[in-house]
Design a protein around this motif. Structure first.
Motif: not given
Length: 490
Positions: A321-327
């Motif tokens: 979810l942290f990685k998705l939050s960047q996109d």
């Protein structure tokens, strides 16, 4: 003549159903003596109807024609249906993410009972077993006592001596306010370390479907047995079930993808971003080099996805979810830019699916947020507990499995995909959730500039650009939970 005789026969029968009347046809001679009019050619009709009623109530797969059960909607995060335990009417969540029948019990002296609990003393068919069992859910833990009783759904499905687990103590805040008193597990297999038959097994149900309507406040449906409306296999997608206990399959290549060219936060076109992502992202062999800008679960193993009708939101590992939050880009507090947000794209057992922004964006409602354990499950939170603000609707779950890190596709998934579960073939089928939750053919695209085959939707005008209004205290967390990073065989 039939109506006249039945009216007379019904005077002292407390308004029982016609089928209940027909159940006493083994005493036809006595009835005929009291009502001679029945002898004039009516009895053959009654006998035929009695035969039909017996088939209707049969659990035999050869004669069972299916039953459509309404799932009542509370705040778009709880869907419950009425059924009976020991003749007592109970409301329950029918949960594809669990296996057992748990019910809030009158034995729980410290429990808050917003709805009537199950009372074993009032049941004529209850049998005590007495062993205690503890359950851990994302929403909290509970202690249960095992017993057996008759469990009925809709008057057409009946399981005698079904194992039930009375909740005698719990720390599940949502149960203090919930519209339901039971959690009815309809997972594909036995519970962990158990050989006790599940409700699906005792009902002889090998196939059922779940669908939730998109319009806020609308009900959903659980269809027991084969669906009446049949679609050609090429009009749906079939995913294999790899989980031993859960409705779990493989999920790969999870990313936020916008329609057409990417746009930056100012709404300007960024056509170079697509080329840049294509150069920097590794293409996976089983994606036939047709996918682009893929990010999460992209290695050869991928991740696992559990289809869970009892979880209010989509749940995923915190790192993902942290990685998705960047996109995902900025979500305005008033949701005014929801139409500019990307679709959530992913691959289930090799097939591309996507969900629109209104499936993963929620508007936090209510005067005050009090449910600490549920609030802590949310990954994306405002800096303060501010209501009437829009945030991504994701829960966090940190669980490893034999299929990789666990994702849970909860209620938002079932609003867009009519999902059929098959126990015998250990598979799942996905169709577009159409009007009134009727299954409709999926639209498969073969545009090589995007994905090889992408299940998509035309704009659903009835729910377009509308976020989910959520009361945080009503959210139901995943039924699967563990210590952070713990391995669980799903």
């Amino acid at each position: 003549r039939l109506v006249f005789c039945l009216r007379r026969f019904d005077k002292n029968t407390h308004h029982q159903s016609l089928v209940d009347h027909l159940a006493v046809l083994h005493i036809i001679p006595a009835v005929v003596m009291k009502f001679p009019c029945l002898a004039a050619g009516v009895i053959p009709t009654l006998v035929a109807l009695n035969s039909f009623g017996s088939k209707l109530r049969s659990n035999d797969p050869a004669t069972f024609t299916g039953y459509k059960q309404v799932l009542h909607n509370h705040a778009d995060v709880q869907y419950f249906a009425d059924f009976k335990i020991g003749g007592q009417s109970v409301s329950g969540i029918f949960d594809t993410g669990s296996f057992d029948v748990l019910v809030r019990s009158s034995r729980c002296q410290q429990c808050v009972h917003p709805t009537s609990p199950f009372d074993a003393k009032k049941s004529k068919t209850y049998r005590k077993e007495g062993s205690m069992k503890q359950y851990f859910f994302g929403s909290g833990a509970c202690v249960t006592m095992m017993g057996y009783d008759t469990v009925e759904v809709g008057g057409v499905l009946k399981a005698k001596d079904q194992a039930i687990y009375e909740i005698v103590q719990h720390q599940i805040n949502v149960l203090k306010l919930a519209k339901f008193a039971a959690i009815v597990g309809i997972g594909p297999g036995h519970s962990f370390n158990s050989t006790t038959k599940t409700l699906l097994m005792n009902y002889n149900i090998d196939e059922f479907s779940v669908c939730l309507q998109k319009t806020p406040g609308s009900d959903g449906f659980l269809h027991w047995g084969p669906q009446a409306k049949k679609l050609h296999p090429t009009q749906m997608y079939h995913a294999r079930v790899f989980g031993r206990h859960h409705w779990a399959t493989r999920i790969k290549h999870i990313a936020f993808l916008r329609q057409g060219t990417e746009t930056d936060k100012n709404g300007k076109s960024d056509e170079n971003r697509h080329d840049k992502d294509a150069r920097t992202q590794k293409h996976n062999e089983d994606s036939d080099d047709e996918t682009e800008a893929l990010s999460l679960c992209s290695d050869s193993h991928g991740c696992s996805a559990i289809l869970d009708s009892g979880t209010s939101l989509i749940a995923a590992p915190p790192a993902a979810l942290f990685k998705l939050s960047q996109d995902i880009g900025e979500i305005k507090e008033d949701c005014s830019n929801i139409h500019q947000l990307p679709h959530l794209s992913f691959q289930l057992d090799g097939q591309w699916l996507k969900l629109p922004p209104q499936a993963y964006v929620m508007r936090v409602k209510g005067a005050e947020v009090e449910a600490d354990n549920i609030w802590d499950l949310l990954f994306f939170k405002p800096k303060i507990r501010k209501v009437d603000t829009c945030v991504p609707a994701f829960m966090q779950i940190d669980v490893q499995s034999q299929l990789g890190p666990v994702w849970i596709l909860g209620m938002p998934f079932f609003r867009y995909f009519h999902t059929t579960f098959e126990r015998a073939s250990r598979s799942m089928r996905f169709a577009k959730a159409g009007k009134d939750c009727e299954p409709e053919p999926v639209q498969v695209f073969t545009d090589k500039s995007t994905h090889k085959s992408l299940l998509s939707f035309q704009a659903d005008q009835d729910a377009a650009h509308q976020p989910l209004d959520v009361e945080v205290q009503s959210l139901i967390g995943p039924s699967l939970t563990s210590q952070n990073g713990q391995f669980i065989e799903i």
